[in-house]
Design an enzyme around this catalytic site. Structure first.
Site, PDB file in Angstrom:
ATOM      1  N   CYS A   1      -5.605  -8.823   3.995  1.00 10.77           N
ATOM      2  CA  CYS A   1      -4.984  -8.573   2.683  1.00 10.77           C
ATOM      3  C   CYS A   1      -3.564  -8.054   2.822  1.00 10.77           C
ATOM      4  O   CYS A   1      -2.908  -7.766   1.823  1.00 10.77           O
ATOM      5  CB  CYS A   1      -5.820  -7.594   1.864  1.00 10.77           C
ATOM      6  SG  CYS A   1      -7.012  -8.414   0.772  1.00 10.77           S
ATOM      7  N   PHE A   2      -3.081  -7.867   4.065  1.00  4.64           N
ATOM      8  CA  PHE A   2      -1.676  -7.578   4.348  1.00  4.64           C
ATOM      9  C   PHE A   2      -1.198  -6.283   3.685  1.00  4.64           C
ATOM     10  O   PHE A   2      -0.048  -6.181   3.243  1.00  4.64           O
ATOM     11  CB  PHE A   2      -0.791  -8.760   3.910  1.00  4.64           C
ATOM     12  CG  PHE A   2      -1.427 -10.087   4.170  1.00  4.64           C
ATOM     13  CD1 PHE A   2      -1.554 -10.572   5.461  1.00  4.64           C
ATOM     14  CD2 PHE A   2      -1.976 -10.835   3.140  1.00  4.64           C
ATOM     15  CE1 PHE A   2      -2.181 -11.767   5.717  1.00  4.64           C
ATOM     16  CE2 PHE A   2      -2.611 -12.040   3.392  1.00  4.64           C
ATOM     17  CZ  PHE A   2      -2.711 -12.500   4.683  1.00  4.64           C
ATOM     18  N   CYS A   3      -2.086  -5.293   3.621  1.00  2.00           N
ATOM     19  CA  CYS A   3      -1.752  -4.002   2.996  1.00  2.00           C
ATOM     20  C   CYS A   3      -1.237  -4.200   1.577  1.00  2.00           C
ATOM     21  O   CYS A   3      -0.287  -3.543   1.142  1.00  2.00           O
ATOM     22  CB  CYS A   3      -0.724  -3.247   3.841  1.00  2.00           C
ATOM     23  SG  CYS A   3      -1.303  -2.777   5.474  1.00  2.00           S
ATOM     24  N   ASN A   4      -1.851  -5.122   0.856  1.00  4.81           N
ATOM     25  CA  ASN A   4      -1.460  -5.400  -0.520  1.00  4.81           C
ATOM     26  C   ASN A   4      -2.704  -5.803  -1.311  1.00  4.81           C
ATOM     27  O   ASN A   4      -2.891  -6.966  -1.658  1.00  4.81           O
ATOM     28  CB  ASN A   4      -0.413  -6.513  -0.567  1.00  4.81           C
ATOM     29  CG  ASN A   4       0.283  -6.604  -1.906  1.00  4.81           C
ATOM     30  OD1 ASN A   4      -0.301  -6.310  -2.939  1.00  4.81           O
ATOM     31  ND2 ASN A   4       1.541  -7.015  -1.897  1.00  4.81           N
TER      32      ASN A   4
ATOM     33  N   THR B   1       0.817  -1.210   0.000  1.00  9.67           N
ATOM     34  CA  THR B   1       0.000   0.000   0.000  1.00  9.67           C
ATOM     35  C   THR B   1       0.854   1.265   0.000  1.00  9.67           C
ATOM     36  O   THR B   1       0.512   2.258  -0.654  1.00  9.67           O
ATOM     37  CB  THR B   1      -0.921   0.014   1.235  1.00  9.67           C
ATOM     38  OG1 THR B   1      -1.787  -1.115   1.179  1.00  9.67           O
ATOM     39  CG2 THR B   1      -1.740   1.284   1.307  1.00  9.67           C
TER      40      THR B   1
END
Length: 876
Positions: A422-425, A153
């Protein structure tokens, strides 16, 4: 079990390991000391825990912290912007750390500069703001900002900065990288010097995919182009995830910008990163804002500013976090001393990931369906293409995804720490999960935002589960995780786990067909529960109820949790309040109702020495603390086995109360400390410093939306220290249905493993009703109980607290697991209630025996019960 995983019950047999060249590296450790010795010496705090979130943050070794503390105690480090002796020591030490960082990445100060930042995100923002962008104009297409959609992100967020400068932004899909590069090369113009920037991760923080470092040279030389745009291309390599477990040689792969985050490498310090900048691009960077220490000269009354000459001094606004920078020196020392270097870490962590991936891929249900769906771009064949990250979703035997929040809750019961979401992705999440842009927008409209636990919408996953390994991870950690998956997915009573070889090489091992069956009633936390764990006498006490009329009523003795079965359909059978949050229930047959719910329900809570609320998830022994309220004497009596009872007044003394603040479910609440006497009592019983605090009577915490429903318009309903709503209602039929499934494996004449009294207490409801069908309460929109009217806000999403036996404090994950299996991917049990109206002109009471009159939701169908209709003859 090996590796320190605090799993309940008997030990499963060890996994069988196939002969493999990587196997010795999994067990031998680094050099002269074994990995087990390293864990015992440097990471003893991991005993009983399986930590698998190293991609989120790795862990620091004990010696790093010890040596850093010793350094601080023996030296005086002053502000490096001063000129005294202590300042000079700080400046020289910081510069030495810069050299150490560059040496770690195989480069020198002649080629790169180190700019310290607040983290890799701050480093990325610095590039976005300082890069020499050229805006679009009538005669120029301007610069291009291109980024791989598999970026974090923080890289995608650079887009907003460049758009504000009228610069073109272009996302590039990984699968399109080669083809668009070839198309762009033909459009090159050797005379065009327009600056463009391409950003990509060395390692995907979502899947662990390692993208070719050769792209750096190919793009800078013109052999590849992300888009058709002539000019000079620069490359930003996001190395934050990659360098945590792998070496990076900048003498070979000379990216222009390399943001890094040090806690990903060392675990400590946090909040410190760096931007490595090539000396070729440094002179082009533009300086906007300037802070203390960056100016060679400036005037306050005139627009005059001359920056310092070096790129680091020019962009390190203000005083850097110099003590944290000094801590890096001890991080490098520890890493090299314990492991021998990043190449060893790279091999070790990859072999763990390859082993786990192979075994996980081979797990199948008896019908042949896979247990997990792995999201990967590689076959885990080499650490050059795959990092130590495995991303997946758990499936049921029909192929439906089990929500990641449910997996996370189950993992917590086994003391396994992993990451979900979503793991900042978002880009990688969309690509691997097949989520279109429109779906993501629809999920937002449905109430899902990044970081929450809304894991399934219309049956589709919104995220996934990620495990990742660090240099101190062991094969035992990998096996503990695999056994957890087997125990929760493949080990129903009478079943055996099924392993089927995949079409490719499984990897370093196969898993033996042994079912791990947790021992009934086993305690998973021997540090909290042991053979000396006190049992609780749950029989009720005589309680005095002072009604508004001044009359007193003595209630009969009742055993907490015993259901009265002769009151007919839809009546209140039991009433519980929990004066101290997470402590034992107090059962009554008639009780006053206030604006926040049952009078004095969750008005107190136990906090640790930092003022953080303690729950049974951290301290199971809280359930052994029994509060009793005497309304006539205006006191609360608190009891626990082995302790002398202690009394507290129900209301605070305004002159003596010490006001403090705490948080409940992200809400800040005003409270006051109940004093040193009760603090000492609780600290002695629990075994660590803690305090009792009470919500201030003049503080209002407004009821909030639950399950998508707003509180009724015009209401002034407020909350005590509860998590979600004023009341929680549970239906007896729902409990009976769950009880039948849990006790199904008990033979004739055997004592029930889960008696009704035990199950009732685990769900910690305020109101117990009897009904005709299991889970019919989830179809209700409103209910009336006597003269009181309530809105049904929605179901209660359960956590691992239901696994704690409220009479012993022992954990057993079977309740959560069975409920998870039966409720079809959502662990819901009970419904939240809120006062729709409350006439304050006269006292209101909630009483056992009151009729419950529900109003069904519009266009609703009765939810499918777990198995009640199939077994109601047996239940009867």
């Amino acid at each position: 079990m090996a590796g320190g995983a605090a799993e309940p019950g008997s030990e499963p047999q060890a996994f069988q390991r196939l002969p493999d060249p990587g196997a010795p590296r999994l067990t031998s450790g680094y050099g002269r000391s074994s990995l087990r010795e390293l864990r015992d010496r440097e990471f003893c705090r991991l005993a009983g825990t399986v930590y698998l979130d190293h991609a989120g943050a790795t862990l620091f070794p004990q010696s790093q912290l010890t040596n850093f503390t010793k350094d601080l105690m023996e030296n005086i480090y002053g502000n490096p912007h001063s000129q005294n002796v202590t300042s000079k020591l700080t400046h020289d030490t910081v510069e030495q750390v810069r050299y150490r960082i560059l040496a770690h990445f195989h480069t020198t100060p002649e080629d790169y500069s180190v700019i310290f930042t607040a983290g890799s995100t701050a480093a990325l923002r610095l590039v976005a703001e300082a890069f020499p962008w050229v805006s679009r104009g009538p005669e120029s297409s301007g610069s291009h900002f291109c980024y791989l959609t598999d970026n974090h992100t923080s890289v995608v967020g650079m887009r907003n900065v460049v758009l504000s400068m009228n610069v073109t932004s272009a996302p590039i899909k990984p699968e399109d990288m080669l083809s668009v590069g070839e198309q762009g090369a033909a459009a090159d113009d050797p005379h065009c010097q327009l600056p463009h920037l391409f950003c990509y991760p060395a390692q995907s923080n979502f899947s662990g995919t390692r993208y070719p470092l050769s792209w750096i040279g190919d793009i800078k030389s013109g052999r590849m182009r992300p888009v058709r745009a002539p000019g000079r291309w620069f490359v930003l390599l996001d190395a934050a995830s990659y360098v945590s477990t792998s070496p990076l040689d900048l003498s070979v792969h000379q990216a222009d910008f390399i943001p890094i985050s040090f806690y990903k490498i060392f675990g400590f310090p946090t909040g410190l990163g760096a931007l490595l900048v090539s000396k070729h691009v440094a002179p082009l960077m533009r300086k906007g804002y300037f802070g203390g220490g960056t100016a060679a000269a400036y005037l306050a009354g005139e627009d005059f500013y001359i920056p310092r000459p070096s790129v680091a001094e020019r962009f390190e606004d203000g005083t850097i976090s110099f003590l944290d920078v000094i801590a890096l020196k001890h991080g490098f020392d520890a890493l090299e001393r314990l492991t021998g270097g990043m190449e060893n870490i790279k091999q070790h962590t990859f072999e763990l990931a390859r082993y786990t991936h192979g075994a996980l891929s081979a797990l199948c249900y008896p019908n042949g369906a896979p247990v997990v769906r792995i999201y990967s771009d590689s076959e885990f064949s080499s650490p050059d293409v795959q990092g130590p990250i495995i991303n997946f979703n758990v499936l049921d035997d029909s192929g439906h995804v089990v929500g990641y929040s449910q997996v996370d809750k189950m993992a917590s019961l086994y003391n396994i720490h992993l990451r979900t979401g979503c793991f900042c992705n978002t880009g990688a999440c969309q690509r691997h999960l097949g989520l279109s842009n429109e779906m993501v927008k629809q999920h937002l409209q449905a109430g899902h935002i990044c970081g929450d636990d809304v894991d399934l919408i219309d049956g589709r996953p919104t995220g996934s589960v990620r495990i990742s390994f660090g240099y101190m991870s062991t094969l035992d950690d990998a096996e503990a995780f695999l056994k957890f998956i087997i125990a929760t997915r493949l080990c129903s009573p009478g079943d055996q786990p099924v392993l089927q070889a995949s079409s490719r090489e499984v990897g370093a091992s196969s898993v033996e067909n042994n079912c791990y069956s947790p021992q009934e009633g086993a305690c998973t936390d021997p540090g909290v529960c042991s053979d000396s764990c006190p049992s609780v006498d749950t029989t009720g006490m005589h309680q005095s109820l002072s009604e508004a009329t001044g009359t007193q009523q003595t209630l009969p003795e009742t055993a907490a949790g015993v259901l009265h079965g002769d009151l007919g359909n839809h009546v209140v059978t039991n009433i519980f309040l929990y004066p101290i949050k997470s402590c034992a229930a107090f059962e009554v047959t008639k009780w006053p109702v206030g604006s926040q719910g049952l009078l004095y329900d969750r008005n107190w809570m136990v906090v640790n020495h930092n003022g953080i609320c303690l729950s049974q998830k951290q301290e199971p022994r809280l359930c052994l603390i029994q509060p009793y309220i005497d309304l006539q004497q205006r006191i609360m009596v608190i009891k626990a086995k082995g302790m002398e009872p202690i009394e507290l007044p129900l209301e605070e003394d305004g002159e003596q109360a010490r006001i403090c603040q705490s948080k409940v479910c992200a809400d800040r609440v005003n409270t006051y400390d109940c004093g040193e006497k009760i603090s000492n009592w609780l600290s002695k019983f629990i075994g660590r410093p803690c305090h009792l605090i009470k919500q201030s009577s003049n503080f209002r915490r407004n009821a909030r939306k639950t399950s998508g429903k707003d509180p009724p318009p015009g209401t002034t309903a407020t909350l005590s220290l509860v998590n979600e709503a004023q009341y929680l209602l549970v239906n007896t039929s729902s409990i009976l249905d769950l009880q039948h499934q849990l006790n199904a494996s008990d033979g004739p004449g055997q004592e029930e493993s889960f008696p009704m009294k035990d199950l009732v207490s685990r769900f910690r409801a305020n109101i117990i009703t009897n009904g005709t069908r299991a889970f019919e309460e989830e179809t209700w929109d409103e209910i009336s109980i006597g003269s009181l009217h309530f809105q049904v806000l929605g179901p209660c999403h359960r956590c691992q607290m239901i696994c704690i036996n409220q009479q012993t404090g022992q954990r057993n994950q079977d309740v959560f697991q069975k409920l998870s299996e039966s409720r079809k991917r959502k662990v819901n049990f009970g419904v939240y209630l809120l006062h729709a109206s409350l006439d304050s002109s006269s006292p209101s009471f909630l009483s056992v025996g009151s009729k419950v009159l529900p109003v069904l939701k519009e266009n609703t169908q009765c939810p499918e019960s777990l198995s009640f209709q199939r077994h109601q003859g047996a239940l009867a």
